[in-house]
Motif scaffolding. Structure first.
Motif, short mmCIF file in Angstrom:
data_model
loop_
_atom_site.label_atom_id
_atom_site.label_comp_id
_atom_site.label_asym_id
_atom_site.label_seq_id
_atom_site.Cartn_x
_atom_site.Cartn_y
_atom_site.Cartn_z
N MET A 387 -20.71 30.02 12.45
CA MET A 387 -19.74 29.32 13.28
C MET A 387 -18.44 30.09 13.42
SD MET A 387 -18.35 25.38 13.18
CE MET A 387 -16.89 25.60 12.19
N TYR A 388 -18.10 30.91 12.44
CA TYR A 388 -16.81 31.58 12.43
C TYR A 388 -16.82 32.94 13.12
CZ TYR A 388 -15.61 28.18 8.75
OH TYR A 388 -15.38 27.04 8.02
N VAL A 389 -17.91 33.67 13.02
CA VAL A 389 -18.01 35.02 13.58
C VAL A 389 -19.25 35.09 14.45
CG1 VAL A 389 -18.21 37.49 13.05
CG2 VAL A 389 -16.81 36.01 11.58
N ASP A 390 -19.06 35.47 15.70
CA ASP A 390 -20.17 35.44 16.65
C ASP A 390 -21.27 36.42 16.26
OD1 ASP A 390 -21.06 34.44 19.38
OD2 ASP A 390 -21.20 36.61 19.61
N THR A 391 -22.48 35.92 16.17
CA THR A 391 -23.60 36.75 15.75
C THR A 391 -23.87 37.88 16.74
OG1 THR A 391 -24.60 34.84 14.65
CG2 THR A 391 -26.03 36.71 15.07
N ALA A 392 -23.79 37.59 18.03
CA ALA A 392 -24.03 38.64 19.03
C ALA A 392 -22.98 39.74 18.92
CB ALA A 392 -24.03 38.03 20.43
N HIS A 393 -21.72 39.36 18.71
CA HIS A 393 -20.68 40.36 18.51
C HIS A 393 -20.98 41.22 17.29
CE1 HIS A 393 -17.35 37.95 20.86
NE2 HIS A 393 -18.28 38.44 21.65
N SER A 394 -21.39 40.57 16.20
CA SER A 394 -21.66 41.30 14.96
C SER A 394 -22.81 42.29 15.15
CB SER A 394 -22.00 40.33 13.83
OG SER A 394 -20.88 39.55 13.48
N LEU A 395 -23.86 41.86 15.82
CA LEU A 395 -25.02 42.74 15.99
C LEU A 395 -24.69 43.90 16.93
CD1 LEU A 395 -27.91 40.13 16.11
CD2 LEU A 395 -27.23 41.61 14.20
N ALA A 396 -23.84 43.67 17.93
CA ALA A 396 -23.42 44.77 18.79
C ALA A 396 -22.64 45.81 17.98
CB ALA A 396 -22.57 44.25 19.94
N THR A 397 -21.80 45.34 17.08
CA THR A 397 -21.05 46.27 16.22
C THR A 397 -21.99 46.99 15.26
OG1 THR A 397 -19.03 44.98 16.39
CG2 THR A 397 -19.24 46.41 14.47
N ALA A 398 -22.98 46.28 14.75
CA ALA A 398 -23.94 46.91 13.85
C ALA A 398 -24.64 48.08 14.52
CB ALA A 398 -24.96 45.88 13.36
N ARG A 399 -24.95 47.92 15.79
CA ARG A 399 -25.59 49.01 16.53
C ARG A 399 -24.64 50.17 16.78
NH1 ARG A 399 -27.88 44.42 19.10
NH2 ARG A 399 -26.29 44.47 20.74
N ALA A 400 -23.34 49.88 16.78
CA ALA A 400 -22.35 50.92 17.09
C ALA A 400 -21.91 51.72 15.87
CB ALA A 400 -21.12 50.27 17.74
N VAL A 401 -22.27 51.25 14.68
CA VAL A 401 -21.87 51.94 13.45
C VAL A 401 -23.08 52.72 12.92
CG1 VAL A 401 -20.96 51.72 11.11
CG2 VAL A 401 -20.17 50.16 12.92
N ARG A 402 -22.96 54.01 12.91
CA ARG A 402 -24.08 54.87 12.50
C ARG A 402 -24.51 54.54 11.08
NH1 ARG A 402 -24.36 59.97 9.92
NH2 ARG A 402 -26.19 61.21 10.53
N GLY A 403 -25.81 54.29 10.92
CA GLY A 403 -26.38 54.09 9.60
C GLY A 403 -26.21 52.69 9.03
N LEU A 404 -25.56 51.78 9.74
CA LEU A 404 -25.34 50.44 9.20
C LEU A 404 -26.66 49.67 9.18
CD1 LEU A 404 -22.40 48.07 9.97
CD2 LEU A 404 -24.72 47.17 9.90
N ARG A 405 -26.92 49.04 8.03
CA ARG A 405 -28.13 48.24 7.88
C ARG A 405 -27.73 46.77 7.82
NH1 ARG A 405 -32.26 50.52 3.49
NH2 ARG A 405 -33.56 49.07 4.69
N THR A 406 -28.46 45.93 8.54
CA THR A 406 -28.14 44.52 8.58
C THR A 406 -29.21 43.70 7.86
OG1 THR A 406 -29.27 44.26 10.70
CG2 THR A 406 -26.88 44.62 10.75
N TRP A 407 -28.76 42.60 7.32
CA TRP A 407 -29.64 41.55 6.81
C TRP A 407 -29.27 40.29 7.58
CZ3 TRP A 407 -28.52 38.32 1.94
CH2 TRP A 407 -29.55 37.40 1.71
N VAL A 408 -30.08 39.94 8.57
CA VAL A 408 -29.82 38.77 9.40
C VAL A 408 -30.60 37.60 8.80
CG1 VAL A 408 -29.91 37.79 11.72
CG2 VAL A 408 -29.53 40.25 11.41
N THR A 409 -29.89 36.53 8.48
CA THR A 409 -30.54 35.43 7.78
C THR A 409 -29.97 34.09 8.23
OG1 THR A 409 -30.93 34.43 5.60
CG2 THR A 409 -28.91 35.70 5.86
N ASP A 410 -30.83 33.06 8.25
CA ASP A 410 -30.35 31.70 8.49
C ASP A 410 -30.42 30.88 7.20
OD1 ASP A 410 -33.05 31.30 8.21
OD2 ASP A 410 -33.34 30.38 10.18
N GLU A 411 -30.56 31.56 6.08
CA GLU A 411 -30.60 30.87 4.79
C GLU A 411 -29.22 30.37 4.39
OE1 GLU A 411 -32.08 31.71 0.19
OE2 GLU A 411 -32.31 33.26 1.72
#
Length: 436
Positions: A387-411
């Motif tokens: 609710m606080y940080v937009d997921t789409a914004h975060s994933l776009a940034t993740a793609r823009a940072v070389r080597g960044l690994r994400t753990w996307v979870t709804d837990e």
């Protein structure tokens, strides 16, 4: 820097550190301010030379969390790190800024100019200023929660040589979005959280409508002097971004009224509980700087973005909801001009807040070119529909940072690093170490 002092809690050794740093790092010979940080190390590892982990709290405007012993993610961090809990400048014990101290800066215009030195760029330069004294010059790992993740992203943009790794939880910011765009993405997300809450607790639809209608006729005064209006009541929706927030909101609403000789009234217990949730007395910088953390266009003021965007979402208009039969929707992580009239902790700073909202000349906080060439191991927990940080914004940034690994979870919700205990940090450490 004053001499550190050590003491113990169950399972840990704590050491207080005090530093002085420039208010403006571009003027190292100018005014200086104090920083406070608490070192934490497992009691059986205290003599060892351990790598450092710097924790940057969410916010803006919150001091580092006051843990007891090895609570939450500390249990995992202390297995192989010496941890530094930094009170970011202006918070906690780091030359705190509030309605009591800011008037010493002078006029509201002078206060607003002073506050421009309390964004992520200055916080990262503080970290780099104190790192050599603690690590002997060695780089450290940074763990950034929420706004702390914004700071970690700035760190990667401007001082990657200071980092062994960056761990980000619920805090990958957009590299380009304006405050207006942030809230245009936020309001539909906030509405979804409301509808999920009411689906879980359908009885709360009538309870919230009854409270809102009561406040529309008779705004209440909370124990600390906060003026509880319908809009202020709606801002309790901030709770919906935490893992147990929906449940806690339900419990808050269920016994709001008592029967008095004069008829139904909001109970003292309810008003006291609401005061705890709504007052900014403990973190005024959150309200003052919240939109400024998104300001990157030198030509564009934030101009009360959350308030402006709300007007385009009439379902958040409580009067319209009460005129019909729809639910009263709560708002979320949004700051509005009325906060600076309702809250006694903010009211003396109303003009200062207005000047910050109209300010131009903000500097960019992220360098996409540097991030695209990043060599620091980075891992980020991205919470599905945070609710606080937009997921789409975060994933776009993740793609823009070389080597960044994400753990996307709804837990988890936004507070996963706290609610999830050691598991969230363990997962991120495994990702930056290529163990998973």
């Amino acid at each position: 820097m004053t001499l550190p002092r050590s003491y113990r809690q169950p399972g840990v050794v704590l050491t207080d550190h005090h530093f002085t740093v420039p208010l403006d790092h571009d003027r190292p010979d100018g005014e200086r301010i104090e920083l406070y940080a608490r070192e934490v190390v497992a009691n059986d590892k205290d003599p060892e030379r351990l790598p450092w982990l710097l924790y940057l709290e969410g916010g803006p405007g919150f001091g580092a969390r006051r843990f007891t012993g090895r609570q939450a993610w500390l249990e995992r961090a202390l297995a192989d790190h010496r941890v530094l809990l930094l009170d970011q400048r202006g918070t906690g014990r780091s030359t705190p800024l509030n309605r009591q101290t800011l008037p010493a800066r002078g006029t509201p215009a002078e206060q607003a100019a002073h506050l421009t030195h309390f964004r992520a760029d200055s916080i990262v330069r503080d970290a780099e200023a104190i790192r050599p004294a603690l690590t002997g010059g060695a780089p450290w790992t940074v763990l950034g929660q929420s706004f702390g993740g914004f700071c970690a992203t700035h760190y990667l943009s401007t001082a990657p040589e200071g980092l062994t790794a960056a761990l980000i939880t619920g805090g990958l910011p957009s590299l380009h979005a304006t405050a207006t765009e942030v809230y245009e993405a936020a309001y539909p997300r906030i509405e979804r959280k409301n509808l999920a809450h009411y689906a879980r607790y359908p009885m709360d639809v009538d309870r919230a409508r009854r409270i809102a209608a009561h406040l529309a006729e008779r705004p209440a005064e909370l124990p600390g002097g906060y003026r509880l209006t319908t809009e202020a009541f709606q801002s309790l929706g901030l709770m919906l971004g935490a893992g147990d927030g929906s449940h806690q909101l339900h419990y808050l609403l269920e016994d709001a009224f008592v029967t008095t000789p004069a008829g139904p009234a909001l109970s003292d217990a309810f008003l006291h509980a609401v005061q705890v949730h709504l007052s900014f007395a403990g973190h005024p910088l959150y309200a003052l700087l919240h939109e400024a953390i998104y300001a990157q266009d030198p030509a564009a003021p934030t101009a009360w973005a959350a308030e402006r965007v709300r007007a385009a979402h009439p379902r958040f208009d409580a009067a319209k909801a009460l005129a019909g039969d729809g639910p009263v929707l709560f708002t979320g992580e949004t700051i509005h001009p009325w906060h600076f009239t309702s809250d006694p902790a903010l009211a003396p700073l109303r003009e200062t807040a207005g000047l910050l909202a109209s300010r131009t000349g903000w500097t960019p906080l992220y360098d996409p070119a540097v991030l695209a060439a990043n060599e620091v191991p980075v891992a980020a927990a991205v919470y599905h529909d945070d609710m606080y940080v937009d997921t789409a914004h975060s994933l776009a940034t993740a793609r823009a940072v070389r080597g960044l690994r994400t753990w996307v979870t709804d837990e988890f919700e936004h507070d996963g690093v706290r609610a999830g205990g050691p598991r969230v940090l363990d997962r991120l450490l495994s990702l930056v170490r290529d163990e998973v």
